[in-house]
Design an enzyme around this catalytic site. Structure first.
Site, PDB file in Angstrom:
ATOM      1  NE  ARG A 124      -6.002   8.844   0.749  1.00  0.00           N
ATOM      2  CZ  ARG A 124      -5.908   8.443  -0.514  1.00  0.00           C
ATOM      3  NH1 ARG A 124      -5.180   9.118  -1.369  1.00  0.00           N
ATOM      4  NH2 ARG A 124      -6.547   7.371  -0.914  1.00  0.00           N
ATOM      5  NE  ARG A 165      -8.287   1.781  -0.438  1.00  0.00           N
ATOM      6  CZ  ARG A 165      -8.711   1.210  -1.569  1.00  0.00           C
ATOM      7  NH1 ARG A 165      -8.971  -0.081  -1.601  1.00  0.00           N
ATOM      8  NH2 ARG A 165      -8.845   1.916  -2.651  1.00  0.00           N
ATOM      9  NE  ARG A 224     -10.181   1.221  -7.961  1.00  0.00           N
ATOM     10  CZ  ARG A 224      -9.894   2.266  -7.180  1.00  0.00           C
ATOM     11  NH1 ARG A 224     -10.237   3.473  -7.565  1.00  0.00           N
ATOM     12  NH2 ARG A 224      -9.307   2.080  -6.029  1.00  0.00           N
ATOM     13  CE  LYS A 257      -9.388  10.539  -4.339  1.00  0.00           C
ATOM     14  NZ  LYS A 257     -10.137   9.381  -3.837  1.00  0.00           N
ATOM     15  NE  ARG A 263      -5.764   0.927  -6.094  1.00  0.00           N
ATOM     16  CZ  ARG A 263      -5.995   2.171  -5.670  1.00  0.00           C
ATOM     17  NH1 ARG A 263      -6.249   3.120  -6.545  1.00  0.00           N
ATOM     18  NH2 ARG A 263      -5.985   2.462  -4.390  1.00  0.00           N
TER      19      ARG A 263
HETATM   20  P1  AMP Z   1      -5.233   5.956  -3.834  1.00  0.00           P
HETATM   21  O1  AMP Z   1      -4.729   5.402  -5.114  1.00  0.00           O
HETATM   22  O2  AMP Z   1      -5.330   7.472  -3.832  1.00  0.00           O
HETATM   23  O3  AMP Z   1      -6.506   5.310  -3.363  1.00  0.00           O
HETATM   24  O4  AMP Z   1      -4.122   5.619  -2.727  1.00  0.00           O
HETATM   25  C1  AMP Z   1      -3.750   4.277  -2.437  1.00  0.00           C
HETATM   26  C2  AMP Z   1      -3.047   4.233  -1.095  1.00  0.00           C
HETATM   27  O5  AMP Z   1      -1.845   5.006  -1.152  1.00  0.00           O
HETATM   28  C3  AMP Z   1      -3.815   4.791   0.087  1.00  0.00           C
HETATM   29  O6  AMP Z   1      -4.731   3.853   0.632  1.00  0.00           O
HETATM   30  C4  AMP Z   1      -2.677   5.117   1.041  1.00  0.00           C
HETATM   31  O7  AMP Z   1      -2.152   3.954   1.642  1.00  0.00           O
HETATM   32  C5  AMP Z   1      -1.618   5.654   0.094  1.00  0.00           C
HETATM   33  N1  AMP Z   1      -1.799   7.122  -0.112  1.00  0.00           N
HETATM   34  C6  AMP Z   1      -2.139   7.735  -1.268  1.00  0.00           C
HETATM   35  N2  AMP Z   1      -2.197   9.062  -1.098  1.00  0.00           N
HETATM   36  C7  AMP Z   1      -1.901   9.301   0.193  1.00  0.00           C
HETATM   37  C8  AMP Z   1      -1.817  10.466   0.997  1.00  0.00           C
HETATM   38  N3  AMP Z   1      -2.081  11.688   0.501  1.00  0.00           N
HETATM   39  N4  AMP Z   1      -1.461  10.318   2.296  1.00  0.00           N
HETATM   40  C9  AMP Z   1      -1.178   9.121   2.813  1.00  0.00           C
HETATM   41  N5  AMP Z   1      -1.266   7.968   2.126  1.00  0.00           N
HETATM   42  C10 AMP Z   1      -1.620   8.046   0.826  1.00  0.00           C
END
Ligand code: AMP
Length: 228
Positions: free
Chosen positions: A90, A177, A129, A15, A165
């Site tokens: 999400r 996740r 990654r 994404k 990360r």
């Molecule tokens: P990402 O970079 O999109 O994989 O997000 C990393 C982390 O941020 C996720 O595992 C969640 O802990 C938090 N996070 C990101 N977007 C959301 C969302 N829309 N709702 C809740 N937590 C989020």
């Protein structure tokens, strides 16, 4: 026509990579809740302190807090012509909240594109990654390695270090996740399908360029894209 685009998909589905490209071709901002949250954690803000534990455990930040952050971001003037939402919504709560927020302004989403990748592939991808600490470019040590080990290719980054990360570091967090994705996020695919907004892209052999091409085709065919 505005370009309000949602990118859906599990962790590591691509994404972020696609959202960055699309933001450039469509001239709308890339809005990643994950990036916004990581920035807050990095800067050790009050919000950062409240969300850090959820992120490190691979769990979702509470819906109300997440929706508040997004509402503030979408009210910025650069969102007037649209945006690429990456990692939001999400959960069903977030999807319905977004519809309500847009509805209040007489707006609506134009399209939701789901990037489909198997769990096995996701685990493989996340452990390899790496992200540039300066420009945010995402590399994969197996399929898209940097020219010099551990360093960003971009000239303007001047050999900036690639970092892993925090939430990609342990396989347990990656599995959590994925569990959260299947349980809480996947149901919104059907929600967008019912609204006839959903388009899906998947296949084991598709690289980032193939996916970008398919997204462009979908956007052209549905009239969402800016004409070249
Ligand atoms: P990402 O970079 O999109 O994989 O997000 C990393 C982390 O941020 C996720 O595992 C969640 O802990 C938090 N996070 C990101 N977007 C959301 C969302 N829309 N709702 C809740 N937590 C989020």
């Amino acid at each position: 026509m505005a370009r309000r685009i949602v990118l859906l998909g599990g962790p590591g589905a691509g994404k972020g990579t696609q959202a960055k490209r699309l933001a450039e071709t469509q001239h709308v901002p890339h809005i990643s809740t994950g990036d916004i949250f990581r920035e807050q954690v990095g800067k050790k803000t009050e919000l950062g302190g409240r969300i850090e534990d959820y992120m490190n455990r691979g769990q979702l930040v509470p819906d109300a807090l997440t929706c508040e952050v997004v509402a503030v971001r979408l009210a910025q003037p650069d969102c007037a012509e649209g945006y690429i939402l990456d990692g939001f919504p999400r959960s069903m709560f977030q999807a319905e909240n977004l519809d309500r927020l847009l509805g209040e302004r007489g707006e609506a989403l134009d399209i939701a594109i789901s990037l489909e990748v198997s769990d096995g592939e996701i685990v493989k991808r996340l452990t390899s990654r790496r992200t540039c600490s300066t420009c945010g470019r995402i590399y994969n040590l197996v399929s898209d390695p940097p020219l010099r080990e551990g360093l960003c290719d971009a000239e303007e980054c001047d050999g900036a270090e690639l970092t892993k990360r925090e939430d990609d570091a342990s396989e347990d967090t990656v599995r959590e996740r994925l569990r959260v994705y299947h349980e809480t996020t996947e149901p919104i695919i059907a929600y967008y399908e019912k609204q006839d907004l959903l388009r899906s892209i998947g296949g084991p052999d598709l690289g980032p360029d193939d996916i970008a091409l398919k997204i462009e085709e979908i956007l052209q065919a549905t009239g969402v894209a800016l004409s070249p």
